[in-house]
Every structure is written in structure tokens, then in C-alpha cells.
Design a protein around this motif. Structure first.
Motif, PDB file in Angstrom:
ATOM      1  N   VAL A 192     -33.311   6.384 -26.812  1.00  0.00           N
ATOM      2  CA  VAL A 192     -33.368   7.590 -27.634  1.00  0.00           C
ATOM      3  C   VAL A 192     -34.815   8.032 -27.831  1.00  0.00           C
ATOM      4  CG1 VAL A 192     -32.908   8.516 -29.943  1.00  0.00           C
ATOM      5  CG2 VAL A 192     -31.191   7.106 -28.794  1.00  0.00           C
ATOM      6  N   TRP A 193     -35.697   7.071 -28.070  1.00  0.00           N
ATOM      7  CA  TRP A 193     -37.133   7.379 -28.204  1.00  0.00           C
ATOM      8  C   TRP A 193     -37.641   8.023 -26.915  1.00  0.00           C
ATOM      9  CZ3 TRP A 193     -41.344   3.014 -29.102  1.00  0.00           C
ATOM     10  CH2 TRP A 193     -42.595   3.626 -29.276  1.00  0.00           C
ATOM     11  N   ALA A 194     -37.279   7.437 -25.768  1.00  0.00           N
ATOM     12  CA  ALA A 194     -37.715   7.972 -24.485  1.00  0.00           C
ATOM     13  C   ALA A 194     -37.168   9.383 -24.255  1.00  0.00           C
ATOM     14  CB  ALA A 194     -37.277   7.041 -23.355  1.00  0.00           C
ATOM     15  N   LEU A 195     -35.905   9.613 -24.593  1.00  0.00           N
ATOM     16  CA  LEU A 195     -35.316  10.936 -24.422  1.00  0.00           C
ATOM     17  C   LEU A 195     -36.050  11.984 -25.266  1.00  0.00           C
ATOM     18  CD1 LEU A 195     -31.501  10.081 -24.435  1.00  0.00           C
ATOM     19  CD2 LEU A 195     -32.807  11.001 -22.516  1.00  0.00           C
ATOM     20  N   ALA A 196     -36.396  11.606 -26.485  1.00  0.00           N
ATOM     21  CA  ALA A 196     -37.127  12.532 -27.354  1.00  0.00           C
ATOM     22  C   ALA A 196     -38.490  12.876 -26.758  1.00  0.00           C
ATOM     23  CB  ALA A 196     -37.288  11.923 -28.742  1.00  0.00           C
ATOM     24  N   LEU A 197     -39.178  11.872 -26.208  1.00  0.00           N
ATOM     25  CA  LEU A 197     -40.488  12.119 -25.596  1.00  0.00           C
ATOM     26  C   LEU A 197     -40.361  13.001 -24.362  1.00  0.00           C
ATOM     27  CD1 LEU A 197     -42.219   8.611 -25.858  1.00  0.00           C
ATOM     28  CD2 LEU A 197     -42.511  10.596 -27.355  1.00  0.00           C
ATOM     29  N   VAL A 198     -39.371  12.695 -23.521  1.00  0.00           N
ATOM     30  CA  VAL A 198     -39.190  13.472 -22.291  1.00  0.00           C
ATOM     31  C   VAL A 198     -38.836  14.926 -22.620  1.00  0.00           C
ATOM     32  CG1 VAL A 198     -37.727  13.775 -20.257  1.00  0.00           C
ATOM     33  CG2 VAL A 198     -38.600  11.506 -20.835  1.00  0.00           C
ATOM     34  N   ALA A 199     -37.940  15.126 -23.577  1.00  0.00           N
ATOM     35  CA  ALA A 199     -37.565  16.491 -23.957  1.00  0.00           C
ATOM     36  C   ALA A 199     -38.764  17.258 -24.492  1.00  0.00           C
ATOM     37  CB  ALA A 199     -36.449  16.447 -24.994  1.00  0.00           C
ATOM     38  N   LEU A 200     -39.575  16.600 -25.317  1.00  0.00           N
ATOM     39  CA  LEU A 200     -40.767  17.248 -25.858  1.00  0.00           C
ATOM     40  C   LEU A 200     -41.745  17.591 -24.744  1.00  0.00           C
ATOM     41  CD1 LEU A 200     -42.409  18.123 -28.338  1.00  0.00           C
ATOM     42  CD2 LEU A 200     -43.272  15.771 -28.487  1.00  0.00           C
ATOM     43  N   GLY A 201     -41.939  16.629 -23.826  1.00  0.00           N
ATOM     44  CA  GLY A 201     -42.858  16.872 -22.718  1.00  0.00           C
ATOM     45  C   GLY A 201     -42.361  17.962 -21.781  1.00  0.00           C
ATOM     46  N   MET A 202     -41.050  17.997 -21.521  1.00  0.00           N
ATOM     47  CA  MET A 202     -40.501  19.011 -20.620  1.00  0.00           C
ATOM     48  C   MET A 202     -40.566  20.400 -21.229  1.00  0.00           C
ATOM     49  SD  MET A 202     -39.979  17.709 -17.762  1.00  0.00           S
ATOM     50  CE  MET A 202     -39.319  19.236 -17.091  1.00  0.00           C
ATOM     51  N   ALA A 203     -40.515  20.494 -22.550  1.00  0.00           N
ATOM     52  CA  ALA A 203     -40.705  21.803 -23.189  1.00  0.00           C
ATOM     53  C   ALA A 203     -42.078  22.357 -22.827  1.00  0.00           C
ATOM     54  CB  ALA A 203     -40.543  21.679 -24.699  1.00  0.00           C
ATOM     55  N   ARG A 204     -43.070  21.472 -22.782  1.00  0.00           N
ATOM     56  CA  ARG A 204     -44.420  21.889 -22.389  1.00  0.00           C
ATOM     57  C   ARG A 204     -44.486  22.173 -20.894  1.00  0.00           C
ATOM     58  NH1 ARG A 204     -48.538  22.572 -26.421  1.00  0.00           N
ATOM     59  NH2 ARG A 204     -48.013  21.234 -28.189  1.00  0.00           N
ATOM     60  N   ALA A 205     -43.924  21.258 -20.089  1.00  0.00           N
ATOM     61  CA  ALA A 205     -44.034  21.394 -18.636  1.00  0.00           C
ATOM     62  C   ALA A 205     -43.285  22.613 -18.118  1.00  0.00           C
ATOM     63  CB  ALA A 205     -43.505  20.127 -17.962  1.00  0.00           C
ATOM     64  N   ALA A 206     -42.149  22.926 -18.720  1.00  0.00           N
ATOM     65  CA  ALA A 206     -41.318  24.033 -18.253  1.00  0.00           C
ATOM     66  C   ALA A 206     -41.605  25.337 -18.983  1.00  0.00           C
ATOM     67  CB  ALA A 206     -39.832  23.675 -18.412  1.00  0.00           C
TER      68      ALA A 206
END
Length: 243
Positions: A192-206
Motif C-alpha cells: 500500500v505504501w508503494a502504491l501510494a508512492l507510485v501514484a504520487l510519482g505518476m501524477a508528476r510523470a504523466a
């Protein structure tokens, strides 16, 4: 990679974990995944170094040989099967620890890259890979918690290894049927921690909203759990069909 570049990458990695809303803006700008993948691989190898010697892969083979199907085997054949199981278990364990962090990061980045494009965004693949490599670090670092448990509870049956760190919902329902156990096992604190980080990072990347990034990330993760966790568990629980 120079010492200055390594120091900068290390600082960004720490900020991505400690202050992700600022750290991942740097991750997507710098677009470097090497240090994060190296740290993930080092954590996986350290976990394997403690868990694999504590795991009795041969016990499962001996138990299978005591079943009606293995009743005709001689003692030497059973010992040979157990020795083979130990060798294969160690080889698979070390190979997985060495290769899986990078392979899973690349596979996840590919799925995210395609998924976000389908959703109308156009992320850069190098930025997506950097986000994935950094975002998945909690999963591999969380595995380090299995080291003391493995040393205390050795020897372990292979089936007991995933339960060394009771960080998922599966720990609350130990007698759940395999498909449900697989689904609950995916609801893990570090995942869950990893998913939150990835989602946050993808908001920036995309270049998209956090809500849209979270939805796309969760849909892709749910598909992964269903296709690669729940369905195989259901098929395995079903066993061979009638003859």
C-alpha cells in the motif's frame, strides 16, 4: 556515475521516501533509476541470505513422497528428491533475489506507461521507470523485517516464508481459502505504501491529477492481483480434474 551524481541520487531517493510530494518531482526531473534498483536488489539479496538457509525446501519433497503417490519410492529416491528440491529452491531463491527487483520494476513501468497513455496522458518511459523503481522500494526494504523472524523460527517450511512478516490482511484470516488468501495477501502494508508512492510519482510523470493517477495505478494493480495471484491460486486449489 561520479561520486557527486551518486550523492545527488541518494539524496533524491531519501527525499522520495521521506517527503514524497517533493522527492518525486526531483525523481521525474532527473529520470534515473539505477541507485533505487541497486538498493532494492541489495535488500532482496540480504533477505535471501538469511531466509534461504533457514528454509527447509527438502521437507516439502519428503512430505509429498509420503503421500499415496510416493509410497513406492525407496528411501534413497526420497532422499534424492529432497536434495534436488533443496538445490532448486536455493537456485530459484537467489536468482529471484538478484533479478526480480529490476524485472518487476521494468514490467510495472511498462504497464503504467501503457495504462496512463490509454487514460489520455503521455508519460515519458524513463520518468515512469524512475518513479516505479523508487516507489517500489518499500516492498523490498520491508522484506528485511523477515530476517530476524527467519533466524528465530528456522527451519522453515517454504509455505511459511510469506507469513514471516504479518503485514497483510491475510494474517487476520489464516484459514482463508487460497483465492481469498491471495487477495488478502496483496493488501500488504508495504505494498500500500508503494502504491501510494507510485501514484504520487505518476501524477508528476504523466502531468495529471493525483486522483486520476491513483485510479489508474489501482486499476492496474487490481488486474495484476486478479490475473497473477487470485486466478492461479484458484486453479491450484481446484486440483486436477476427474480422470
Amino acid at each position: 556515475m561520479t561520486a557527486s551524481e551518486l550523492s545527488t541520487d541518494g539524496s533524491i531517493l531519501l527525499r522520495a521516501l521521506a517527503v514524497p510530494q517533493h522527492g518525486f518531482s526531483l525523481v521525474t526531473t532527473r529520470r534515473r533509476a539505477g541507485l533505487a534498483l541497486a538498493l532494492a536488489t541489495a535488500a532482496a539479496l540480504a533477505t535471501a541470505a538469511a531466509v534461504l538457509p533457514s528454509t527447509d525446501f527438502g521437507a516439502s519433497a519428503l512430505a509429498a513422497d509420503r503421500s499415496p503417490e510416493g509410497a513406492e519410492l525407496t528411501v534413497s529416491q526420497r532422499e534424492e528428491n529432497a536434495a534436488t528440491a533443496r538445490k532448486l529452491g536455493l537456485i530459484a531463491g537467489w536468482a529471484g533475489a538478484a533479478a526480480l527487483p529490476a524485472l518487476l520494476a521494468v514490467a510495472a513501468a511498462g504497464c503504467l506507461f501503457v495504462g496512463f497513455r490509454v487514460a489520455g496522458s503521455r508519460p515519458d518511459f524513463k520518468a515512469t521507470l524512475a518513479v516505479t523503481a523508487h516507489g517500489m522500494l518499500p516492498v523490498w526494504l520491508g522484506g528485511l523485517l523477515a530476517i530476524p523472524a527467519a533466524l528465530v523460527h528456522a527451519p522453515l517450511a517454504p509455505a511459511d516464508v510469506p507469513r514471516l512478516v504479518p503485514s497483510s490482511l491475510a494474517a487476520l484470516v489464516p484459514s482463508a481459502p487460497p483465492p481469498l488468501a491471495a487477495a488478502l495477501g496483496a493488501a500488504d502494508l508495504f505494498t500500500v505504501w508503494a502504491l501510494a508512492l507510485v501514484a504520487l510519482g505518476m501524477a508528476r510523470a504523466a502531468g495529471t491529477s493525483r486522483l486520476r493517477a491513483a485510479v489508474v495505478t489501482l486499476v492496474l494493480f487490481a488486474a495484476y492481483v486478479a490475473l497473477l495471484k487470485v486466478v492461479p491460486a484458484a486453479l491450484s486449489a481446484g486440483g486436477p480434474g476427474p480422470r
